[in-house]
Scaffold this active site. Structure first.
Site, mmCIF file in Angstrom:
data_model
loop_
_atom_site.group_PDB
_atom_site.id
_atom_site.type_symbol
_atom_site.label_atom_id
_atom_site.label_comp_id
_atom_site.label_asym_id
_atom_site.label_seq_id
_atom_site.Cartn_x
_atom_site.Cartn_y
_atom_site.Cartn_z
ATOM 1 N N CYS A 1 0.844 -1.201 0.000
ATOM 2 C CA CYS A 1 0.000 0.000 0.000
ATOM 3 C C CYS A 1 0.877 1.249 0.000
ATOM 4 O O CYS A 1 0.568 2.242 -0.678
ATOM 5 C CB CYS A 1 -0.892 0.014 1.238
ATOM 6 S SG CYS A 1 -1.849 -1.482 1.447
ATOM 7 N N ASP B 1 40.490 2.017 16.150
ATOM 8 C CA ASP B 1 41.487 3.040 16.430
ATOM 9 C C ASP B 1 41.894 2.849 17.890
ATOM 10 O O ASP B 1 41.078 2.411 18.709
ATOM 11 C CB ASP B 1 40.888 4.429 16.216
ATOM 12 C CG ASP B 1 41.897 5.525 16.514
ATOM 13 O OD1 ASP B 1 43.044 5.399 16.059
ATOM 14 O OD2 ASP B 1 41.540 6.475 17.217
#
Length: 723
Positions: free
Chosen positions: A26, A412
């Protein structure tokens, strides 16, 4: 840039809320209809968030006309004040009992019950029985027939087209009772589908209610309650103990502990004092705070989270793209198969027309793709909502699926595996006749005057030890470039610096044991500083970027979850990198890297492992984050950059949420695969019943409804995944 994108970028985008979506099909049809409006250049429906973005000009009336097939209601995107009212209205709507929302369904069900009663008393062929079933069919399926017939006239084939043809065909051959049941069960299936999606969406809508809608503000010497829409940057907001903070800002007065769980997912309250940042939606637990507002209500962290989460719901995952493409061809194929089932046996094998038309109609019903269409959206919306509530912002279903398939994660070092703040790890006084605390106060007084980046670590150590240094008189303080500092205290000249400085100062040889001690500290990734005079060395202090307490445990959990490789990337020297990498337990260590080297290494990992994540702060690691399959930024609550650049943002400043995110993503991926497989398998099994002629409309609609319900419930399980 394509012509379409160029046009879209030039047009003003307007966002609207949409009420009434029953399924993804829809939503797709509504999007197509809106795109066909004369003043609209482009439109994009976000089914997960029940929103549509319209590029161009269209009135509410035109938009609602485009959604008339589903009786959709369209309203413009709200301001904070209107949005809070909307949430209240939605909440009221949610509290309306299921039977009141679907009263026509109830009436239709009652008529079916009376129809079966009449069938028992008066017989199946009785006119009263037929009329009762007919009335039930029309009351329960009026909206279905309207859309289905329109689709037939336009040669558009979707689930409602299939159902409409099946119902009309069933009525023609006189199967009134079964047709009425098919209509009712289909309506129930749609209602349950809508209910399931609303439950998933509610987890996002509830985020809007986290922050208060009013705040106590100082203006013209008075304290007044003001709606957040009317609060300006620079206003001073007063937050009392036990109150939630309404706006983002910086503390200008007061001290307290603030529970930031709503934003970062951290359960332990965080101390807040002058110059500390606070966020809307967090809870002030203890003291009174005065906060200077730094952002308007639409720019607060919680507002950005809500906006980004809703945008994430609209991003189609790879599995959703597969389902959409599959469904495009699936429905017409089902229509063809149903026609062949109805026609071929009677024409070529002397089958009964009535029997095989009935079988063909059952194929149409069983072929309805409800379960398939809802299988992915319900899972994605549930998972993203759960993650957001636990302090993890996932930017879209595509990243959930890619997180679920990760093979390697690169980290990191600074600020990720470590705290990013230097701290004193060792303090060894060599001359036992010297008072340790007195010496530390002298060291701190000297470092207080220094510009060295490690000075803050020594000052913090003194504060922890309750050592005062403000009354220590330092004379002739000076910096020895590249080597250290010196100053006179109580007539004695003290030096603080590197081993190289003291090798030059001392006339006698540098102590071998001391040199070995310094080398050991350096091999552990620490910076060793020596304190002494021109005649002797008094103490050694080691400073390092402390490893987060949770890093080792988190990496262990990631390996247990099946992550094959964890790599630490850093610009630090190899000694420091190896020391920290060994402590946390990463699989591999890459040191002395420039930003370009990190980027190249991520590309290398992707070629080797396929799906690779990069975890960093979202600022310094931007190139590597962008090059990875999934870029994960930490501390998203404190930086807009992390929220904007990362694919996934951990709102808290630690990694504890990372294993949960991987776990949730893997579960999401598994549930989506299970849902799609089950939805297709149940259809295939039901279709096999055509061969012996066992497939009935009852079996067809129950298999479709059952599959839809099970798929929806399976997807909703993702709302309950815990850390």
């Amino acid at each position: 840039m394509s012509d379409q994108k160029a046009i879209t970028s030039e047009q003003e985008m307007k966002a609207y809320r949409v009420q009434g979506f029953t399924c993804a099909n829809c939503a797709g049809k509504f999007e197509k209809n809106v795109k066909q409006l004369s003043g609209v250049e482009d439109a994009k429906v976000n089914f997960g968030a029940s929103k549509i973005a319209v590029y161009g000009n269209a009135t509410i009336e035109e938009l609602e006309k485009a959604g008339a097939f589903e009786n959709l209601k369209v309203t413009p995107e709200k301001s904070a004040r209107q949005a809070s009212q909307e949430v209240k209205e939605d909440t009221k709507e949610d509290k309306v009992p299921f039977y009141k929302k679907h009263s026509t369904l109830l009436y239709a069900s009652l008529l079916i019950a009376f129809g079966y009663l009449s069938s028992y008393v008066n017989g199946e062929e009785n006119i009263v029985t037929t009329l009762l079933f007919l009335a039930s069919m029309f009351i329960g399926g009026l909206s279905l027939f309207k859309v289905g017939l329109q689709n037939l006239l336009r040669f558009e084939f979707d689930m409602k087209t299939l159902m409409t043809v099946a119902v009309i065909g069933g009525a023609i051959i006189g199967e009134w009772a079964e047709v009425a049941i098919v209509v009712i069960l289909f309506a129930i299936s749609e209602a349950l589908e809508r209910f399931s999606m609303d439950r998933a969406r509610q987890s996002i809508r509830s985020l809007m209610d986290i922050a208060p809608k009013e705040a106590l503000v100082k203006r013209n010497g008075q304290e007044i309650m003001i709606h957040v829409d009317d609060i300006a940057v620079g206003d001073i907001m007063i937050v009392k103990p036990g109150q939630k903070i309404a706006m983002d800002g910086v503390v200008v007065s007061g001290y307290s502990a603030v529970n930031q769980a709503a934003i970062t997912g951290e359960s332990v309250p965080v101390e807040k004092t002058v110059d500390n940042e606070v966020f809307a939606g967090t809870l002030n637990e203890e003291g009174l705070l005065e906060v200077e507002i730094t952002k308007l209500v639409e720019d607060t962290t919680i507002s950005k989270i809500i906006h980004l989460v809703e945008e994430a719901q609209g991003e189609r995952a790879p599995s959703q793209a597969f389902v959409d493409k599959f469904a495009k061809y699936y429905t017409p194929i089902i229509m063809i198969i149903a026609a062949l089932v109805a026609i071929v046996p009677p024409l070529f094998f002397d089958g009964s027309w009535e029997t095989w038309i009935y079988q063909g109609l059952a194929v149409l019903v069983v072929g309805c793709p409800c379960a398939l269409v809802i299988s992915t959206p319900i899972s994605i919306v549930s998972a993203i909502g759960n993650a957001a509530k636990k302090g993890v912002l996932v930017k879209g279903g595509v990243y959930l699926e890619e997180m679920g398939a990760l093979k390697a994660i690169a980290f990191d070092k600074t600020g990720t595996l470590t705290k990013g703040v230097p701290a004193v790890t060792d303090y060894n006084v060599l001359n036992k006749q010297i008072n340790e605390k007195e010496l530390l106060s002298i060291i701190t007084a000297l470092e207080y005057r220094s510009q060295h980046p490690l000075a803050s670590a020594i000052m913090k150590k003194a504060e922890e030890e309750n050592i005062t240094y403000s009354d220590v008189q330092v004379e002739d303080f000076s910096s020895i470039t590249g080597k250290g500092i010196k100053g006179i205290v109580n007539g004695t000249t003290y030096y603080i610096g590197s081993p190289k400085l003291f090798k030059e100062l001392l006339t006698n040889d540098f102590d071998k044991d001391l040199e070995q001690n310094v080398t050991t500290l350096q091999n552990q990734g620490k910076t060793a500083m020596i304190i002494g005079t021109e005649k002797e060395i008094l103490a050694v202090i080691a400073v390092a970027d402390e490893v987060r307490e949770s890093s080792k445990e988190i990496l262990q959990k990631l390996h247990q979850l099946g992550i094959k490789k964890t790599i630490m990337l850093t610009g630090d020297n190899k000694g420091t990198a190896n020391a920290i990498g060994g402590q946390v337990g990463v699989s591999d260590i890459e040191a002395e890297l420039m930003p370009q080297d990190k980027l190249d290494f991520i590309k290398q990992l992707r070629s080797e492992y396929g799906n690779v994540a990069m975890v960093g702060d979202g600022v310094n690691d931007a190139p590597a984050l962008a090059a990875s399959t999934v870029g994960i930024a930490m501390g998203g609550a404190g930086t807009d950059t992390a929220l904007e650049t990362a694919d996934v943002a951990l709102m808290g400043d630690d990694l504890r949420k990372l294993p949960f995110t991987v776990k949730l993503s893997r579960k999401t991926l598994n549930i989506i695969k299970a849902n799609i497989t089950f939805a297709i398998a149940i259809k295939f099994i039901a279709l096999l019943l055509v061969i012996p002629g066992w497939l009935t409309l009852w079996i067809a609609i129950l298999s479709d409804m059952g599959a839809t319900l099970l798929v929806a419930l399976n997807g909703l399980r993702l709302m309950r995944v815990k850390e």
